[in-house]
Write a protein that holds these residues in place. Structure first.
Motif, short mmCIF file in Angstrom:
data_model
loop_
_atom_site.label_atom_id
_atom_site.label_comp_id
_atom_site.label_asym_id
_atom_site.label_seq_id
_atom_site.Cartn_x
_atom_site.Cartn_y
_atom_site.Cartn_z
N GLY A 186 0.76 -1.24 0.00
CA GLY A 186 0.00 0.00 0.00
C GLY A 186 0.78 1.28 0.00
N VAL A 187 2.13 1.23 0.02
CA VAL A 187 2.93 2.46 0.01
C VAL A 187 2.87 3.08 -1.40
CG1 VAL A 187 5.23 3.44 0.22
CG2 VAL A 187 4.47 1.67 1.81
N GLU A 188 2.64 4.39 -1.43
CA GLU A 188 2.62 5.13 -2.69
C GLU A 188 3.84 6.03 -2.75
OE1 GLU A 188 -1.16 7.07 -2.86
OE2 GLU A 188 -2.28 5.19 -2.82
N LEU A 189 4.66 5.85 -3.80
CA LEU A 189 5.95 6.53 -3.90
C LEU A 189 6.02 7.30 -5.21
CD1 LEU A 189 8.76 6.58 -2.30
CD2 LEU A 189 9.53 5.06 -4.15
N LEU A 190 6.40 8.57 -5.11
CA LEU A 190 6.59 9.41 -6.29
C LEU A 190 8.08 9.61 -6.53
CD1 LEU A 190 5.50 11.34 -8.53
CD2 LEU A 190 5.65 13.17 -6.83
N TYR B 260 18.97 21.80 -16.48
CA TYR B 260 18.08 21.42 -15.40
C TYR B 260 18.84 20.64 -14.31
CZ TYR B 260 14.53 22.61 -18.85
OH TYR B 260 13.77 23.26 -19.77
N SER B 261 18.35 20.79 -13.08
CA SER B 261 18.94 20.05 -11.96
C SER B 261 18.57 18.58 -12.07
CB SER B 261 18.43 20.62 -10.64
OG SER B 261 18.79 19.77 -9.57
N LEU B 262 19.55 17.70 -11.81
CA LEU B 262 19.30 16.25 -11.84
C LEU B 262 18.81 15.72 -10.50
CD1 LEU B 262 22.38 15.07 -13.90
CD2 LEU B 262 20.00 14.56 -14.47
N LEU B 263 18.82 16.55 -9.48
CA LEU B 263 18.41 16.11 -8.15
C LEU B 263 16.98 15.58 -8.19
CD1 LEU B 263 20.04 16.07 -5.57
CD2 LEU B 263 18.95 18.20 -4.89
N THR B 264 16.81 14.32 -7.80
CA THR B 264 15.54 13.61 -7.98
C THR B 264 14.87 13.32 -6.65
OG1 THR B 264 16.31 12.60 -10.04
CG2 THR B 264 14.48 11.52 -8.91
N PRO B 265 13.76 13.99 -6.34
CA PRO B 265 13.01 13.68 -5.12
C PRO B 265 12.38 12.29 -5.19
CG PRO B 265 12.44 15.85 -5.97
CD PRO B 265 13.21 15.16 -7.05
N VAL B 266 12.48 11.55 -4.08
CA VAL B 266 11.84 10.23 -3.93
C VAL B 266 11.01 10.33 -2.67
CG1 VAL B 266 12.18 7.76 -3.68
CG2 VAL B 266 13.80 9.10 -5.05
N VAL B 267 9.68 10.47 -2.81
CA VAL B 267 8.86 10.79 -1.64
C VAL B 267 7.66 9.85 -1.52
CG1 VAL B 267 9.54 13.22 -1.65
CG2 VAL B 267 7.55 12.52 -2.95
N VAL B 268 7.31 9.57 -0.29
CA VAL B 268 6.10 8.79 0.02
C VAL B 268 4.93 9.77 0.06
CG1 VAL B 268 4.95 7.30 1.70
CG2 VAL B 268 7.42 7.13 1.34
N THR B 269 4.00 9.63 -0.87
CA THR B 269 2.91 10.61 -0.98
C THR B 269 1.77 10.33 0.00
OG1 THR B 269 1.97 9.33 -2.82
CG2 THR B 269 3.41 11.17 -3.38
N ASN B 270 1.60 9.09 0.41
CA ASN B 270 0.55 8.79 1.40
C ASN B 270 1.16 8.59 2.79
OD1 ASN B 270 1.76 6.34 0.74
ND2 ASN B 270 -0.12 5.14 1.00
N TYR B 271 2.12 9.46 3.11
CA TYR B 271 2.85 9.36 4.38
C TYR B 271 1.94 9.50 5.60
CZ TYR B 271 2.53 14.45 4.30
OH TYR B 271 2.07 15.75 4.25
#
Length: 625
Positions: free
Chosen positions: A541-545, A589-600
């Motif tokens: 059930g984890v949602e990750l962007l 463009y910046s290559l820095l890539t956010p990896v975030v849990v959207t349903n935290y």
């Protein structure tokens, strides 16, 4: 759709009142004549929710809205002040060739009068049904009144065109109407009916011609009038202008119109009908294939409005049209076939909804929403529909298809293909042609493989709306790094939305290899239209962007290659996407890539791991509890 907000947003993006010379609408798009096109950021306009697309042609900026364009235009009208001071135009205008200018003028004239002639055409369709079923006798007064309703807009078409052309050429509308009245005056109409040859005006011969149902004569007349009227208005003193400008305009223009321009326009229409008869007699199937097959391209550029006068003139001279209306209907139905096939193929719920609504719209004669929102976006379905439409056009020609009334080309007006003498030959022809085109288009599209089928339909990053999940029990989950590179704090991301963890909680990775790996077992739930961002959902059930770089949406998909299909199952470590690191870097463009849990918010704790460390796709990046 909030029409007021949409109108305000569009007005802002095109430069406001001071950048608008003129604005009007057709059946699906807003059309602007702008002072300076160069100040408009086309990508920003296209990114506005509910805008299907844009194009700039013949110094006209077009914004495709779809079926709700009339409502949007009403709000635009409230906001636009024609008397507002205009900016200085600094950009060079697109160089227009004479044919392009002529087509743009015809389109601008006919667009405003479409409701009247389409309404009259639908009335003719109903009248045919009433007569065939015996509901109304052709000898009754009721039939006569209904016939007047169905025929008036066509018989007095010069009046409608006079008003619209006067607005287009910026002439006093009532003087334009007077010129139309002269062409339809009983002296000319009755003389033509009696077969008289000419009427003498000074030493010139004025031919007796019936200008009812005509198109070209009044357009040529108002075109000449625009030059005469503006010249007189400029040089006549103000105190005499109100009296002298109208009378001198009519006195100069009317003889030239009756002796030269109007007869010329009448002959153009006659010879055009002769040419069309010759075309279909000598190369009918080829003409049918091209007309129905290429019609979507005409619709996309807005050029289909320039063909309408030919159809109307054809109906007036021959009593039927076999040039455009039947093939436009065949083409529209072919588009519907491809759109419905996409509806069946896609797994995306929003995509299904869009395809269903735009498919019905195409059957009812409005194809732009379906083309811009579905078939043209996916490319191959668009080509399938064009091929199927072309084949349907060939069948229509071979079966002798004709329509006996002008109506919007949709499946509701099939009775207009019944001949006035009761023959069903043309009705059978059009039914067979549209069925074949629909079936072929559907089958062709179902058999094709194409990218983007299950892409999430999302306009901008700010409109990220994930589907509400069903009630599930959330377990602890380990999230492995979806990239190889350097893991850093999310606060280092040069985007406040991510840095402040508004979208979700997590970390950022500066990639050294251009690959995205599945961070756990689950599914690829969504990919943005421009492929710069992906959403995963784990089996727990984890949602990750995963958002590749910052502002990379502006690359519009360039440099991104999706490996896995949206909605497909993924195992931890699977390569899901490849991207060009050098292209992104070289583009600034910046290559820095956010990896975030959207349903935290569903979890008690988001534990960020491996910060300030080199990570591989086997490194644990986040633990949720």
């Amino acid at each position: 759709m909030d029409f007021k907000i949409l109108a305000e947003t569009i007005l802002k993006e095109v430069g406001g009142n001071e950048n608008i010379n003129e604005v009007w609408n057709c059946t699906t798009r807003l059309r602007f004549n702008l002072v300076d096109q160069s100040i408009v950021d086309d990508k920003k306009v296209q990114a506005i929710p509910d805008v299907l697309g844009t194009q700039y042609k013949n110094n006209q900026y077009q914004i495709i809205i779809g079926n709700d364009v009339a409502e949007v235009y009403k709000e635009i009208e409230k906001l636009v002040d024609p008397s507002a001071p205009k900016m200085e135009g600094t950009a060079k205008k697109e160089k227009s060739n004479p044919i392009g200018v002529m087509l743009e003028v015809i389109s601008g004239i006919f667009t405003p009068i479409l409701p009247a002639i389409i309404g009259a055409g639908m009335m003719k369709c109903l009248l045919t049904i009433f007569s065939m079923t015996g509901l109304v006798s052709e000898t009754s007064g009721t039939y006569s009144v209904l016939y007047m309703i169905s025929d008036a807009a066509f018989y007095f078409l010069p009046f409608l065109i006079a008003v619209s052309a006067s607005r287009k050429f910026k002439v006093n509308e009532f003087i334009g109407l007077s010129s139309a009245g002269i062409l339809l005056y009983p002296t000319l109409i009755n003389g033509a009916a009696e077969g008289l040859e000419t009427l003498k005006f000074l030493n010139f011969d004025v031919p007796y011609l019936a200008y009812s149902y005509s198109v070209v004569p009044i357009i040529l007349t108002i075109w000449l009038m625009s030059y005469v009227y503006k010249f007189l208005d400029k040089y006549i003193p103000n105190v005499l202008r109100f009296i002298l400008t109208p009378v001198l305009t009519l006195l100069i223009v009317t003889p030239i119109s009756l002796v030269i321009l109007s007869p010329l326009g009448n002959y153009i229409g006659n010879y055009l009908a002769v040419f069309l008869d010759w075309l279909f007699a000598t190369a009918g199937p080829v003409a049918g294939f091209l007309l129905a097959g290429l019609n979507p391209l005409l619709v996309m550029t807005g050029m289909h409005f320039t063909i309408m006068p030919i159809a109307i003139q054809n109906l007036a001279l021959t009593g039927y049209d076999n040039f455009w209306l039947p093939f436009c209907l065949i083409s529209n139905v072919a588009q519907a076939g491809a759109i419905f096939a996409v509806m069946f193929k896609t797994k995306n719920k929003e995509g299904k909804s869009v395809a269903a609504s735009t498919g019905v719209s195409a059957l009812l004669g409005v194809t732009e929403p379906g083309m811009f929102g579905v078939t043209f976006k996916l490319k191959k379905p668009f080509y399938a529909a064009m091929l199927a439409g072309g084949i349907g056009g060939v069948i229509g020609v071979l079966l002798g298809v004709k329509t006996y009334s002008f109506s919007a080309p949709n499946v509701l007006i099939l009775p207009t293909y019944i001949s006035p003498d009761g023959s069903m030959k043309s009705l059978i022809a059009i039914v067979v042609a549209i069925l074949v085109s629909f079936i072929l288009s559907f089958v062709f599209t179902m058999g094709l493989k194409f990218e983007g089928l299950n892409d999430e339909i999302v306009e901008t990053e700010d409109t990220l709306h994930q589907e509400e999940s069903k009630e599930v029990v959330f377990d602890d989950e380990v999230i492995y790094s979806p990239l190889i590179g350097q893991a850093v704090s999310i606060t280092e991301v040069p985007d406040k939305t991510f840095a402040d963890e508004i979208i979700g909680k997590g970390v950022a990775v500066k990639p050294t290899i251009g690959k995205i790996y599945a961070p756990f077992d689950g599914e690829l739930g969504m990919v943005f239209r421009t492929k710069h961002a992906l959403a995963f959902k784990s089996t727990k059930g984890v949602e990750l962007l995963v958002h590749i770089g910052i502002d990379t949406v502006e690359l519009d998909g360039k440099g991104f290659n999706l490996i896995k299909e949206v909605g497909s199952h993924v195992n931890k470590g699977d390569v899901v996407m490849e991207f060009d690191i050098d292209l992104i870097k070289d583009s600034g463009y910046s290559l820095l890539t956010p990896v975030v849990v959207t349903n935290y918010s569903e979890y008690a704790e988001i534990d960020k791991k491996s910060l300030d460390k080199e990570v591989t796709n086997d490194a644990i990046l986040i633990e949720v509890r």
